[in-house]
Motif scaffolding. Structure first.
Motif, mmCIF file in Angstrom:
data_model
loop_
_atom_site.group_PDB
_atom_site.id
_atom_site.type_symbol
_atom_site.label_atom_id
_atom_site.label_comp_id
_atom_site.label_asym_id
_atom_site.label_seq_id
_atom_site.Cartn_x
_atom_site.Cartn_y
_atom_site.Cartn_z
ATOM 1 N N SER A 139 55.533 61.606 62.010
ATOM 2 C CA SER A 139 55.394 60.376 61.788
ATOM 3 C C SER A 139 55.550 59.893 60.097
ATOM 4 C CB SER A 139 53.618 60.178 61.762
ATOM 5 O OG SER A 139 53.185 60.567 63.004
ATOM 6 N N ILE A 140 55.827 58.566 60.132
ATOM 7 C CA ILE A 140 56.348 57.988 58.877
ATOM 8 C C ILE A 140 55.383 56.773 58.691
ATOM 9 C CG2 ILE A 140 58.544 59.018 58.659
ATOM 10 C CD1 ILE A 140 59.935 56.404 59.752
ATOM 11 N N GLY A 141 55.650 55.818 57.524
ATOM 12 C CA GLY A 141 54.789 54.751 57.370
ATOM 13 C C GLY A 141 55.259 53.781 56.508
ATOM 14 N N THR A 142 54.910 52.435 56.333
ATOM 15 C CA THR A 142 54.914 51.700 55.377
ATOM 16 C C THR A 142 53.601 51.437 54.552
ATOM 17 O OG1 THR A 142 56.669 50.388 56.586
ATOM 18 C CG2 THR A 142 55.261 48.996 54.890
ATOM 19 N N ILE A 143 53.727 51.350 53.093
ATOM 20 C CA ILE A 143 52.419 51.004 52.349
ATOM 21 C C ILE A 143 52.962 49.703 51.657
ATOM 22 C CG2 ILE A 143 50.885 51.990 50.617
ATOM 23 C CD1 ILE A 143 52.303 54.701 51.165
ATOM 24 N N PHE A 144 51.751 49.079 51.565
ATOM 25 C CA PHE A 144 51.795 47.682 50.593
ATOM 26 C C PHE A 144 50.429 47.319 49.876
ATOM 27 C CE2 PHE A 144 50.275 46.493 54.958
ATOM 28 C CZ PHE A 144 49.570 45.603 54.726
ATOM 29 N N SER A 145 50.838 46.535 48.787
ATOM 30 C CA SER A 145 49.776 46.079 47.942
ATOM 31 C C SER A 145 50.202 44.603 47.724
ATOM 32 C CB SER A 145 49.792 46.732 46.724
ATOM 33 O OG SER A 145 49.010 47.966 46.703
ATOM 34 N N ILE A 146 49.056 43.824 47.851
ATOM 35 C CA ILE A 146 49.427 42.233 47.397
ATOM 36 C C ILE A 146 48.392 41.851 46.220
ATOM 37 C CG2 ILE A 146 49.155 40.103 48.334
ATOM 38 C CD1 ILE A 146 49.438 41.437 51.256
ATOM 39 N N TYR A 147 48.952 41.188 45.213
ATOM 40 C CA TYR A 147 48.443 40.780 44.133
ATOM 41 C C TYR A 147 48.664 39.143 44.110
ATOM 42 C CZ TYR A 147 48.582 45.541 42.627
ATOM 43 O OH TYR A 147 48.462 46.998 42.573
ATOM 44 N N ARG A 148 47.701 38.604 43.432
ATOM 45 C CA ARG A 148 47.750 37.118 43.185
ATOM 46 C C ARG A 148 48.675 37.072 41.638
ATOM 47 N NH1 ARG A 148 45.301 32.729 45.297
ATOM 48 N NH2 ARG A 148 45.322 31.566 43.348
ATOM 49 N N ARG A 149 49.511 36.217 41.509
ATOM 50 C CA ARG A 149 50.229 36.350 40.250
ATOM 51 C C ARG A 149 49.361 35.524 39.305
ATOM 52 N NH1 ARG A 149 55.232 32.098 40.358
ATOM 53 N NH2 ARG A 149 55.150 32.800 38.227
ATOM 54 N N LYS A 150 49.481 35.875 38.018
ATOM 55 C CA LYS A 150 48.687 35.416 37.062
ATOM 56 C C LYS A 150 49.187 34.247 36.334
ATOM 57 C CE LYS A 150 46.069 38.965 36.745
ATOM 58 N NZ LYS A 150 44.466 39.006 36.899
ATOM 59 N N THR A 151 50.467 33.968 36.455
ATOM 60 C CA THR A 151 51.238 32.959 35.873
ATOM 61 C C THR A 151 51.031 31.835 36.847
ATOM 62 O OG1 THR A 151 53.309 33.550 36.224
ATOM 63 C CG2 THR A 151 52.431 34.054 34.192
ATOM 64 N N PRO A 152 51.414 30.482 36.359
ATOM 65 C CA PRO A 152 51.327 29.305 37.509
ATOM 66 C C PRO A 152 52.592 29.459 38.200
ATOM 67 C CG PRO A 152 50.921 28.447 34.976
ATOM 68 C CD PRO A 152 51.412 29.821 35.134
#
Length: 345
Positions: A139-152
């Protein structure tokens, strides 16, 4: 003309197929009024790319895409062909969606500016975790994180958009490519798991509101590095053995974490003499899984502090990681801290 209200068929022929990922995301979209649909679309883009990677992994042995690519990535690790393929697929899906302004990938030395002027999100991703296991069908996988950007939106990408602590994540998840393919994610409102139904090409909700057991009987660690551990880690692993806990270590972070999340257990990748800062990457491995663990009632630490509170200073920063059932992680951290303190006295 007769008009009848719809009545769901309750016969044996009308069994429920389940809730699709797409429908679930739409139902939960009201939890994020600030997102205006972009976060929902971003999660769909990730799901689409994972379906393509799933297809490639299942035919790797037949299409000559297994084995080494012949290059070394920024981590100093030999790239596998599927590492490169997965990176391309996720980059392409995230760039075409329009919601993402920048990507941090394990396979890229620098931040990738997608030049999406309206993109509000930054994605940090390990496109294919455990890729050394591909050729032996593990077994293998994908890992992800999502952030809102700080600048406009529309302005140039800045360091503050990228170097965010894990507490700033708006969503995180992983995809496990195993005996079945699963996508597990959180948006800060619990953890839900979806299993891929190959014939329909859809992810269906299979593990709603995942809750990690507070304690388990599994410990996962590479004991080949035992001589290089600090005393607290040695003491805790010996305690696990005395209690006759089961040792389970696949060598694929996603797979080890997923098993312990569902069954209860602790995963340890501690600092060693060779790697005093640990081995796992903070931005796109530890932060994502720590967010998921905490949302499921678990815990994640580097042995001294909460993973999500570590302020990153470099793009591919590494960290020790102890993660899993809360009581087990808390006990391990306590032993590491107390024995480290004694060694200083």
């Amino acid at each position: 003309m007769k008009i009848l209200p719809y009545q769901p068929d309750k016969s044996g022929l009308a069994y429920s197929v389940g809730t699709t990922l797409d429908r679930f995301i739409k139902l939960k979209q009201s939890d994020f009024p600030f997102a205006s649909g972009e976060l929902s679309q971003l999660l769909r883009d990730i799901a689409l790319a994972s379906k393509i990677v799933n297809r490639e992994t299942t035919r790797a042995g037949l299409s000559n895409i297994g084995g080494a690519f012949g290059q070394v990535n920024v981590q100093g690790e030999e790239q596998q062909k599927l590492d490169v393929i997965a990176n391309i697929r996720f980059m392409r899906a995230l760039s075409k969606g329009g919601e993402v302004c920048a990507i941090v990938s394990e396979e890229e030395d620098s931040v990738i500016d997608l030049q999406n002027s309206s993109g509000k999100y930054v994605v940090a991703i390990d496109p294919l975790d455990g890729s050394s296991n591909i050729d032996v069908n593990i077994s293998i996988g994908t890992i992800f994180s999502i952030y809102r950007r700080k600048t406009p939106a529309g302005s140039p990408i800045q360091r503050e958009d990228i170097m965010q602590a894990g507490t700033e994540q708006v969503a995180a998840g992983y995809v496990l490519y195993g005996s079945s393919t699963m996508l597990v994610y959180t948006t800060g409102c619990g953890v839900n798991g979806f299993t891929y139904e190959q014939s329909l090409g859809e992810f269906f909700l299979s593990h709603p509101n995942i809750q990690a057991p507070k304690i388990g009987e599994i410990y996962s660690v590479n004991e080949g590095s035992q001589k290089e551990w600090e005393e607290g880690v040695k003491a805790y692993v010996n305690l696990c053995k005395e209690r006759r806990y089961s040792a389970r270590y696949i060598g694929s972070l996603v797979a080890d974490f997923h098993r312990n999340l569902l069954k209860g257990g602790i995963y340890l990748y501690p600092a060693t003499k060779r790697n005093p800062s640990g081995k796992l990457r903070l931005l796109y491995e530890a932060n994502a899984l720590a967010f998921i663990a905490e949302q499921a009632g678990g815990m994640a630490t580097d042995g001294n502090q909460r993973i999500l509170e570590i302020q990153p200073t470099t793009l591919h920063q590494r960290t020790p990681l102890l993660i899993g059932s809360s009581d087990m992680v808390e006990e391990a951290e306590s032993m590491i801290s107390s024995l480290s303190l004694k060694s200083l006295l």
